[in-house]
Scaffold this motif. Structure first.
Motif, mmCIF file in Angstrom:
data_model
loop_
_atom_site.group_PDB
_atom_site.id
_atom_site.type_symbol
_atom_site.label_atom_id
_atom_site.label_comp_id
_atom_site.label_asym_id
_atom_site.label_seq_id
_atom_site.Cartn_x
_atom_site.Cartn_y
_atom_site.Cartn_z
ATOM 1 N N PRO A 1 0.832 -1.205 0.000
ATOM 2 C CA PRO A 1 0.000 0.000 0.000
ATOM 3 C C PRO A 1 0.870 1.260 0.000
ATOM 4 C CG PRO A 1 0.066 -0.953 2.191
ATOM 5 C CD PRO A 1 0.783 -1.914 1.283
ATOM 6 N N ASP A 2 0.365 2.306 -0.633
ATOM 7 C CA ASP A 2 1.093 3.576 -0.627
ATOM 8 C C ASP A 2 0.922 4.316 0.692
ATOM 9 O OD1 ASP A 2 2.064 3.146 -3.159
ATOM 10 O OD2 ASP A 2 0.595 4.409 -4.159
ATOM 11 N N LYS A 3 -0.116 3.975 1.439
ATOM 12 C CA LYS A 3 -0.369 4.613 2.738
ATOM 13 C C LYS A 3 -0.713 3.533 3.758
ATOM 14 C CE LYS A 3 -1.808 9.202 1.323
ATOM 15 N NZ LYS A 3 -0.614 9.877 1.755
ATOM 16 N N VAL A 4 -0.242 3.753 5.002
ATOM 17 C CA VAL A 4 -0.573 2.884 6.131
ATOM 18 C C VAL A 4 -0.907 3.774 7.320
ATOM 19 C CG1 VAL A 4 0.854 0.931 5.365
ATOM 20 C CG2 VAL A 4 1.852 2.677 6.834
ATOM 21 N N ASN A 5 -1.576 3.219 8.310
ATOM 22 C CA ASN A 5 -1.914 3.961 9.520
ATOM 23 C C ASN A 5 -1.422 3.205 10.746
ATOM 24 O OD1 ASN A 5 -3.636 6.347 8.747
ATOM 25 N ND2 ASN A 5 -4.657 4.705 7.617
ATOM 26 N N PHE A 6 -0.655 3.904 11.574
ATOM 27 C CA PHE A 6 -0.196 3.365 12.842
ATOM 28 C C PHE A 6 -0.221 4.494 13.857
ATOM 29 C CE2 PHE A 6 1.970 0.556 9.791
ATOM 30 C CZ PHE A 6 1.557 -0.678 10.271
ATOM 31 N N ASN A 7 -0.530 4.179 15.086
ATOM 32 C CA ASN A 7 -0.483 5.148 16.166
ATOM 33 C C ASN A 7 -1.354 6.368 15.849
ATOM 34 O OD1 ASN A 7 0.519 5.854 18.736
ATOM 35 N ND2 ASN A 7 2.147 7.101 17.851
ATOM 36 N N GLY A 8 -2.434 6.141 15.091
ATOM 37 C CA GLY A 8 -3.334 7.221 14.715
ATOM 38 C C GLY A 8 -2.767 8.155 13.662
ATOM 39 N N GLU A 9 -1.662 7.780 13.046
ATOM 40 C CA GLU A 9 -1.017 8.621 12.043
ATOM 41 C C GLU A 9 -1.005 7.924 10.689
ATOM 42 O OE1 GLU A 9 2.629 10.714 13.113
ATOM 43 O OE2 GLU A 9 2.401 9.880 15.135
ATOM 44 N N SER A 10 -1.253 8.708 9.653
ATOM 45 C CA SER A 10 -1.187 8.213 8.283
ATOM 46 C C SER A 10 0.248 8.400 7.783
ATOM 47 C CB SER A 10 -2.162 8.984 7.396
ATOM 48 O OG SER A 10 -2.066 8.518 6.064
ATOM 49 N N LEU A 11 0.838 7.327 7.312
ATOM 50 C CA LEU A 11 2.204 7.351 6.796
ATOM 51 C C LEU A 11 2.175 7.017 5.313
ATOM 52 C CD1 LEU A 11 3.884 5.235 9.628
ATOM 53 C CD2 LEU A 11 3.722 7.735 9.506
ATOM 54 N N SER A 12 3.064 7.651 4.551
ATOM 55 C CA SER A 12 3.149 7.419 3.108
ATOM 56 C C SER A 12 4.436 6.677 2.775
ATOM 57 C CB SER A 12 3.129 8.751 2.355
ATOM 58 O OG SER A 12 1.923 9.440 2.598
ATOM 59 N N ILE A 13 4.358 5.912 1.710
ATOM 60 C CA ILE A 13 5.535 5.149 1.293
ATOM 61 C C ILE A 13 6.635 6.123 0.870
ATOM 62 C CG2 ILE A 13 4.878 4.846 -1.138
ATOM 63 C CD1 ILE A 13 5.803 1.865 -0.770
ATOM 64 N N ASN A 14 7.814 5.922 1.403
ATOM 65 C CA ASN A 14 8.980 6.740 1.078
ATOM 66 C C ASN A 14 9.751 6.094 -0.070
ATOM 67 O OD1 ASN A 14 10.622 9.121 2.078
ATOM 68 N ND2 ASN A 14 12.186 7.535 2.055
ATOM 69 N N GLY A 15 9.778 4.775 -0.061
ATOM 70 C CA GLY A 15 10.457 3.999 -1.080
ATOM 71 C C GLY A 15 10.331 2.528 -0.765
ATOM 72 N N ALA A 16 10.526 1.690 -1.785
ATOM 73 C CA ALA A 16 10.370 0.245 -1.601
ATOM 74 C C ALA A 16 11.290 -0.495 -2.559
ATOM 75 C CB ALA A 16 8.919 -0.160 -1.846
ATOM 76 N N GLY A 17 11.681 -1.702 -2.147
ATOM 77 C CA GLY A 17 12.541 -2.525 -2.982
ATOM 78 C C GLY A 17 12.554 -3.961 -2.510
ATOM 79 N N LEU A 18 13.460 -4.723 -3.058
ATOM 80 C CA LEU A 18 13.554 -6.153 -2.747
ATOM 81 C C LEU A 18 14.827 -6.464 -1.975
ATOM 82 C CD1 LEU A 18 12.529 -7.658 -6.200
ATOM 83 C CD2 LEU A 18 11.196 -7.729 -4.086
ATOM 84 N N ARG A 19 14.702 -7.376 -1.018
ATOM 85 C CA ARG A 19 15.857 -7.976 -0.341
ATOM 86 C C ARG A 19 16.125 -9.254 -1.094
ATOM 87 N NH1 ARG A 19 20.348 -9.589 1.258
ATOM 88 N NH2 ARG A 19 20.661 -10.416 3.349
ATOM 89 N N GLU A 20 17.275 -9.303 -1.740
ATOM 90 C CA GLU A 20 17.620 -10.455 -2.555
ATOM 91 C C GLU A 20 18.837 -11.160 -1.977
ATOM 92 O OE1 GLU A 20 16.326 -8.822 -6.910
ATOM 93 O OE2 GLU A 20 18.123 -7.936 -6.003
#
Length: 186
Positions: free
Chosen positions: A29-48
C-alpha cells in the motif's frame, strides 16, 4: 453493451490498483496507519539473496525524506513493511538476520541492547510463511512494535533501540545496500 461492460470492468481494476506499489511479486500500500497517524511510502525494494527475492521491503514516513541518519534518529512514528516472498525465510533465519543486523547497526556494541534484541526477536514466535507481512513500527510514546499480518505481537521501548533497529536497513552497514537506496527513494 459489451464494450461498455468491458470499459467499466477496466476502470474498476485501474481504480483498485491506485494507491499501491508493486515490488517483485508483492503489492504494497502507498499509505498505512499506525499510532493514529497516516504514513506514506517513502520507497520500496527487494531484499535479494543468491538471485532469490526474500522479501519486499518498504519504508513509510510522515513526509518524504532521503536522509537515512535523520530518519533513524527521528522520534516520530514510522514503519518498515516486510512482505515475505520466499520459503527460504524461516523463523530461525529471520532471528539470526536480526541479530546480525543489530551487530552491524551498532558497530558490534550490542551489549546495551542484548535483552531488548532478544525480547523483540521473541515476538517472532511462529514459523514464517510466504505471503506473511511484518510491520516494524516505531510508535511515538510507545516504542518499536512488531505486527504480523496486522496483529500486534509486542513492543520494545526506547528511542535508541529504534535507531539501532531502523539502522539494520538504513545504517552505514545495511542488510542490503540496494534495498536501502530504494527505501530512501533514490
Amino acid at each position: 453493451m459489451n464494450k461498455l461492460s468491458t470499459l467499466f470492468f477496466v476502470l474498476i481494476i485501474v481504480g483498485s490498483l491506485r494507491g499501491q506499489t508493486k515490488v517483485g511479486d508483492a503489492t504494497l500500500p502507498d499509505k498505512v496507519n499506525f499510532n493514529g497517524e497516516s504514513l506514506s511510502i517513502n520507497g520500496a525494494g527487494l531484499r535479494e539473496k543468491l538471485f532469490f527475492d526474500i522479501y519486499a521491503g518498504a519504508l513509510y514516513l510522515n513526509k518524504k525524506n532521503n536522509n537515512a541518519r535523520a530518519i533513524a534518529k527521528a522520534d516520530e512514528t514510522m514503519a518498515i513493511k516486510l512482505h515475505i516472498l520466499s520459503g527460504m525465510m524461516s523463523r530461525n533465519k529471520m532471528a539470526n538476520a536480526f541479530r546480525e543486523g543489530f551487530k552491524k547497526s551498532t558497530n558490534g556494541n550490542i551489549e546495551p541492547y542484548k535483552e531488548r534484541i532478544e525480547k523483540f526477536i521473541g515476538f517472532i514466535n511462529n514459523e514464517i510463511e510466504v505471503g506473511q507481512i511484518y510491520d516494524i513500527v516505531y510508535e511515538t510514546g510507545k516504542g518499536s512494535v512488531i505486527y504480523k499480518d496486522g496483529k500486534e505481537k509486542g513492543y520494545v521501548e526506547g528511542l535508541e533501540f529504534k535507531e539501532a533497529l531502523f539502522n539494520i536497513w538504513l545504517g552505514d552497514k545495511p542488510v542490503d545496500k540496494g534495498l536501502k537506496k530504494e527505501m530512501l527513494g533514490r
